[in-house]
Enzyme design. Structure first.
Site, mmCIF file in Angstrom:
data_model
loop_
_atom_site.group_PDB
_atom_site.id
_atom_site.type_symbol
_atom_site.label_atom_id
_atom_site.label_comp_id
_atom_site.label_asym_id
_atom_site.label_seq_id
_atom_site.Cartn_x
_atom_site.Cartn_y
_atom_site.Cartn_z
ATOM 1 C CB CYS A 164 -0.978 -0.066 1.175
ATOM 2 S SG CYS A 164 -2.446 0.935 0.928
ATOM 3 C CG HIS A 173 -3.593 -3.536 4.237
ATOM 4 N ND1 HIS A 173 -2.360 -3.007 4.523
ATOM 5 C CD2 HIS A 173 -4.226 -2.611 3.474
ATOM 6 C CE1 HIS A 173 -2.269 -1.801 3.973
ATOM 7 N NE2 HIS A 173 -3.385 -1.538 3.323
HETATM 8 N N1 GLN Z 1 -2.594 6.580 2.577
HETATM 9 C C1 GLN Z 1 -2.606 5.756 1.416
HETATM 10 C C2 GLN Z 1 -3.953 5.686 0.710
HETATM 11 O O1 GLN Z 1 -4.976 5.944 1.306
HETATM 12 C C3 GLN Z 1 -2.111 4.379 1.789
HETATM 13 C C4 GLN Z 1 -3.054 3.664 2.703
HETATM 14 C C5 GLN Z 1 -2.466 2.393 3.258
HETATM 15 O O2 GLN Z 1 -1.261 2.181 3.253
HETATM 16 N N2 GLN Z 1 -3.306 1.546 3.757
HETATM 17 O O3 GLN Z 1 -3.969 5.350 -0.451
#
Ligand code: GLN
Length: 228
Positions: A95, A194
């Site tokens: 991510c 995740h």
């Molecule tokens: N902040 C980033 C987004 O919203 C990554 C989110 C995350 O790593 N879960 O795309």
């Protein structure tokens, strides 16, 4: 005593959303079963870092605020991470960590976070349609299930160089348009998964094999260096 497998967890204290540190725990467990001890180094703000001292790099997900903090520190490590990736060594980025490999991350207020500019991909934040939920997709290691939660939409800028990590069956993955999940370039995998991703043991075992190979190569090179 055998030298342990060395894992660098980039900004472990800041980039660890939705169970991502579980990816490292699962790898350590599987490596232990194969007879390998592991060390995990949190490479965080202000720390020195030479990627080639390690057998595996992990970069987890992060919230936008943490990403702005990390982005300010990260550029110092661009060359060493780029060399490591180009040498075909294994890295897993989830991510926010995945977004950092690209050129930029454009936030909803128009602010642009400069990323590492190692791989030709970019990410645009769309606040109105956050991509949250369970996912299913097919990878080269086989089928996988995970969880996604991001507003960033990632697009490849060079379709020949980067390949998707997976094809979506359920959920969004990179963006709502492409039906692709993550990215593979050499032995770097980027993913929006995740949960953690490596609860999918087919993928965990595939990555573990890459880590063991890289560990053996690193030890062979350091022996050569001593004998030369
Ligand atoms: N902040 C980033 C987004 O919203 C990554 C989110 C995350 O790593 N879960 O795309």
């Amino acid at each position: 005593m055998a030298e342990p497998i060395k894992i660098a967890y980039l900004y472990e204290d800041l980039m660890n959303t939705y169970g991502d540190s579980g990816d490292v725990k699962i790898l350590r467990f599987l490596l232990k079963q194969q007879g390998y001890d592991t060390t995990v180094t949190n490479v965080s703000l202000g720390d020195d870092f030479d990627a080639n001292d390690y057998d595996f790099l992990f970069f987890g997900g992060g919230q936008d605020f943490e990403q702005t903090v990390v982005a300010k520190d990260l550029q110092r490590h661009r060359e060493t991470i780029k060399d490591y990736i180009e040498a075909g060594k294994p890295m897993l980025c989830i991510c926010g960590g995945y977004q950092f490999l690209g050129t930029y991350y454009k936030m909803s207020d128009g602010t642009v976070i400069k990323c590492l500019n190692i791989l030709p991909l970019h990410t645009v934040f769309k606040a109105d349609a956050r991509m949250i939920g369970d996912t299913k997709f097919i990878t080269q290691f086989g089928p996988a299930q995970a969880f996604e939660n991001h507003s960033g939409r990632t697009y490849f800028d060079d379709q020949d160089k980067l390949k998707p990590f997976g094809t979506m069956i359920e959920g969004y993955g990179n963006n709502p348009d492409d039906h692709t999940e993550g990215m593979r370039y050499k032995n770097v995998i980027g993913s929006y998964s995740h949960g953690p991703l490596l609860k999918n043991l087919n993928i965990a075992e595939g990555i573990m094999k890459l880590i063991i190979q890289n560990h053996q190569d690193r030890l062979a090179h350091s022996k050569e260096a001593v004998m030369a």
